[in-house]
Structure formats: structure tokens, C-alpha cells
Design a protein around this motif. Structure first.
Motif, PDB file in Angstrom:
ATOM      1  N   LEU A 143       2.003   4.711   2.209  1.00 46.90           N
ATOM      2  CA  LEU A 143       2.982   3.820   1.588  1.00 46.90           C
ATOM      3  C   LEU A 143       4.387   4.390   1.731  1.00 46.90           C
ATOM      4  O   LEU A 143       5.347   3.657   2.017  1.00 46.90           O
ATOM      5  CB  LEU A 143       2.638   3.619   0.115  1.00 46.90           C
ATOM      6  CG  LEU A 143       3.609   2.756  -0.702  1.00 46.90           C
ATOM      7  CD1 LEU A 143       3.718   1.353  -0.115  1.00 46.90           C
ATOM      8  CD2 LEU A 143       3.178   2.693  -2.162  1.00 46.90           C
ATOM      9  N   ALA A 144       4.524   5.699   1.544  1.00 45.50           N
ATOM     10  CA  ALA A 144       5.833   6.347   1.684  1.00 45.50           C
ATOM     11  C   ALA A 144       6.372   6.193   3.101  1.00 45.50           C
ATOM     12  O   ALA A 144       7.576   5.992   3.307  1.00 45.50           O
ATOM     13  CB  ALA A 144       5.726   7.824   1.317  1.00 45.50           C
ATOM     14  N   GLY A 145       5.489   6.264   4.092  1.00 49.56           N
ATOM     15  CA  GLY A 145       5.902   6.076   5.475  1.00 49.56           C
ATOM     16  C   GLY A 145       6.438   4.674   5.723  1.00 49.56           C
ATOM     17  O   GLY A 145       7.452   4.487   6.407  1.00 49.56           O
ATOM     18  N   ILE A 146       5.766   3.681   5.161  1.00 52.89           N
ATOM     19  CA  ILE A 146       6.223   2.294   5.278  1.00 52.89           C
ATOM     20  C   ILE A 146       7.590   2.135   4.610  1.00 52.89           C
ATOM     21  O   ILE A 146       8.499   1.501   5.166  1.00 52.89           O
ATOM     22  CB  ILE A 146       5.212   1.328   4.629  1.00 52.89           C
ATOM     23  CG1 ILE A 146       3.874   1.354   5.392  1.00 52.89           C
ATOM     24  CG2 ILE A 146       5.781  -0.085   4.558  1.00 52.89           C
ATOM     25  CD1 ILE A 146       3.942   0.786   6.785  1.00 52.89           C
ATOM     26  N   GLN A 147       7.745   2.729   3.422  1.00 52.96           N
ATOM     27  CA  GLN A 147       9.015   2.641   2.703  1.00 52.96           C
ATOM     28  C   GLN A 147      10.144   3.266   3.521  1.00 52.96           C
ATOM     29  O   GLN A 147      11.254   2.715   3.579  1.00 52.96           O
ATOM     30  CB  GLN A 147       8.892   3.341   1.348  1.00 52.96           C
ATOM     31  CG  GLN A 147       7.978   2.623   0.364  1.00 52.96           C
ATOM     32  CD  GLN A 147       7.689   3.446  -0.877  1.00 52.96           C
ATOM     33  OE1 GLN A 147       7.946   4.651  -0.920  1.00 52.96           O
ATOM     34  NE2 GLN A 147       7.135   2.798  -1.897  1.00 52.96           N
ATOM     35  N   ALA A 148       9.870   4.405   4.157  1.00 61.80           N
ATOM     36  CA  ALA A 148      10.893   5.068   4.965  1.00 61.80           C
ATOM     37  C   ALA A 148      11.318   4.200   6.142  1.00 61.80           C
ATOM     38  O   ALA A 148      12.519   4.071   6.436  1.00 61.80           O
ATOM     39  CB  ALA A 148      10.369   6.421   5.451  1.00 61.80           C
ATOM     40  N   MET A 149      10.361   3.596   6.814  1.00 63.93           N
ATOM     41  CA  MET A 149      10.696   2.746   7.949  1.00 63.93           C
ATOM     42  C   MET A 149      11.481   1.513   7.506  1.00 63.93           C
ATOM     43  O   MET A 149      12.397   1.062   8.203  1.00 63.93           O
ATOM     44  CB  MET A 149       9.424   2.347   8.704  1.00 63.93           C
ATOM     45  CG  MET A 149       8.801   3.502   9.489  1.00 63.93           C
ATOM     46  SD  MET A 149       7.448   2.991  10.573  1.00 63.93           S
ATOM     47  CE  MET A 149       6.174   2.589   9.368  1.00 63.93           C
ATOM     48  N   GLU A 150      11.126   0.984   6.338  1.00 64.40           N
ATOM     49  CA  GLU A 150      11.866  -0.172   5.822  1.00 64.40           C
ATOM     50  C   GLU A 150      13.303   0.202   5.484  1.00 64.40           C
ATOM     51  O   GLU A 150      14.238  -0.547   5.787  1.00 64.40           O
ATOM     52  CB  GLU A 150      11.154  -0.731   4.586  1.00 64.40           C
ATOM     53  CG  GLU A 150       9.844  -1.431   4.918  1.00 64.40           C
ATOM     54  CD  GLU A 150       9.087  -1.875   3.681  1.00 64.40           C
ATOM     55  OE1 GLU A 150       9.421  -1.410   2.572  1.00 64.40           O
ATOM     56  OE2 GLU A 150       8.153  -2.689   3.821  1.00 64.40           O
TER      57      GLU A 150
END
Length: 251
Positions: A143-150
Motif C-alpha cells: 500500500l505504501a508503494g502505491i501511495q508513493a507512486m500516486e
């Protein structure tokens, strides 16, 4: 007065038996990112206390389901703070036993030296074929990876290239085996004693994702097990804290 050797040995034997009688097994569920640290800590804990740790590793969301279905876990080390809090509210924990044992860090990592630059520009270039990530529905680091990309405005462009692991260990393995050129993993998986242990990495700035507060809690099944309480106490002590910091976690 000096005791006869036979009486001295008998006394030592009685003491050993007493310690053995108080030793117990404790079954724990551990978020995959904390695998290496808990193995080190458990080894020291067993030597220092005589208790034995039986550990299972996997995704936090998956462990929640297992616990709700009656799994025999007595202490739960999650990769977030919301899942233990939820179990606490649902009456599945020992009241007052929840605490934050670590604050995790996200890293973009490649097994290839020099592939990932120290500013993460490799993401913006988008010249890779696959980027590995843990399942964001069950793995907080995913989830943190998705947040970073967003936050970087790259989520849509990179989405077709994502290779999703069921947990952060599988996400790491995809990169380590070359099935993905790079991936978002836990810093603890590629870091020890102040340095990246192999490949190349960009430690993702904390402002790009929500804090990964990792909470642990004694579950209801561990209420009457002295080893469960002993392990919780041990994790708050200096030996365990030193190991946790060595793997790049904050406290």
C-alpha cells in the motif's frame, strides 16, 4: 560450611528442572518484513529465558483472517497499527498489551548494482519492464508503494508493469530472482548495520506514504502463557531494540 558434591549437584539439578518446568512455547504470527529481525531476537530470547518461539511469517491481512478463524497464535507482530487495533476492539487481544514495536521504511530496490539511483529517477524514466510490489490490500508496504507512486504522479503510467506478490517477501523474491528489475520492499529486507546489503536502492522519503507504524499485541490465546508476556517484554528491552534499529527501523 562446604556442601558435599552430591548435594550441590542435586541442588543444581533441581534448579534446572524448576527452570525447565517454567519454560513454555509461544506461537507468534509475524509480518513478513520483520522476518530477519525476529529470528535474531527469538534466538537470544530463547537463550536468555528458556522459552521457545514458534513463528509463522506472512501478510498482515492474511494473519487477521487466520486469527479470526481460530488460529493458535498468541502474539501478533503486524506490519501496521490498524489491524492489531481492530483485533483489540473486537475483543481478540489481552487488554492493554498493544504497543508499537517498530516504524517501517519503504525502499525502491534492485538486485542490480547501480540500477536504482539515489533519487528514484529510475521510476520517472519508466524504462523497466516489471516493478514488484506486495498486495496493497493485505501488505502495508505494498500500500505504501502505491501511495508513493500516486504522490509522484506515476501510478497510472507504471500500473501495467506491476508484478504483485502476496506479501512483501514474495515481492522481494521477484526482484532478487530477476523476474522484476526493481520493486518496492521493506528497508529491513535489504539493510543491515547502516548500509544496503546488496544491489542498489532508493530509500523513499517518508512524506510520500503514510507512516508504517507496526504494532504488536498479545492475543487472547496467549493470555495465560508466561512466554507470551515474556516475549512482549523482551521486545521492549535493549537487546531487541538494538536488533530492530540495525535493520533500519525507527522506534
Amino acid at each position: 560450611m562446604r556442601l558435599p558434591l552430591s548435594r550441590l549437584l542435586a541442588g543444581l539439578g533441581a534448579g534446572f528442572l524448576a527452570c525447565a518446568a517454567h519454560a513454555a512455547d509461544v506461537q507468534i504470527a509475524v509480518a513478513a518484513n520483520f522476518t530477519a529481525p525476529i529470528k535474531e531476537i527469538a534466538a537470544e530470547f530463547e537463550k536468555d529465558t528458556g522459552h521457545k518461539v514458534i513463528a509463522s511469517f506472512g501478510p498482515t491481512g492474511g494473519f487477521y483472517t487466520q486469527i479470526k478463524n481460530g488460529a493458535p497464535f498468541e502474539v501478533f507482530f503486524a506490519a501496521d497499527d490498524t489491524t492489531p487495533e481492530k483485533l483489540e476492539k473486537e475483543g481478540d487481544t489481552v487488554a492493554g498489551s498493544r504497543w508499537t514495536y517498530a516504524v517501517g521504511k519503504l525502499v525502491l530496490w534492485s538486485a542490480t548494482p547501480g540500477y536504482v539511483d539515489d533519487k528514484g529517477e529510475v521510476l520517472k524514466k519508466n524504462e523497466f519492464k516489471h516493478l514488484s510490489i506486495g498486495n496493497p490490500k493485505t501488505a502495508p508496504y505494498g500500500l505504501a508503494g502505491i501511495q508513493a507512486m500516486e504522490k509522484l504522479g506515476l501510478a497510472e503510467a507504471i500500473k501495467p508493469k506491476l508484478v504483485e506478490g502476496s506479501n512483501i517477501t514474495q515481492a522481494y523474491q521477484f526482484v532478487a530472482t530477476g523476474n522484476a528489475e526493481l520493486g518496492f520492499v521493506a528497508l529491513s529486507q535489504v539493510y543491515k548495520d547502516g548500509k544496503i546489503t546488496g544491489g542498489s536502492a532508493w530509500i523513499v522519503p517518508a512524506e510520500l506514504y503514510e507512516p508504517i507504524k507496526q504494532d504488536a499485541v498479545i492475543l487472547s490465546k496467549g493470555k495465560d502463557n508466561p512466554a507470551a508476556k515474556a516475549l512482549a517484554d523482551y521486545l521492549k528491552g535493549p537487546k531487541a531494540i538494538a536488533v530492530i534499529k540495525a535493520y533500519g527501523y525507527d522506534l
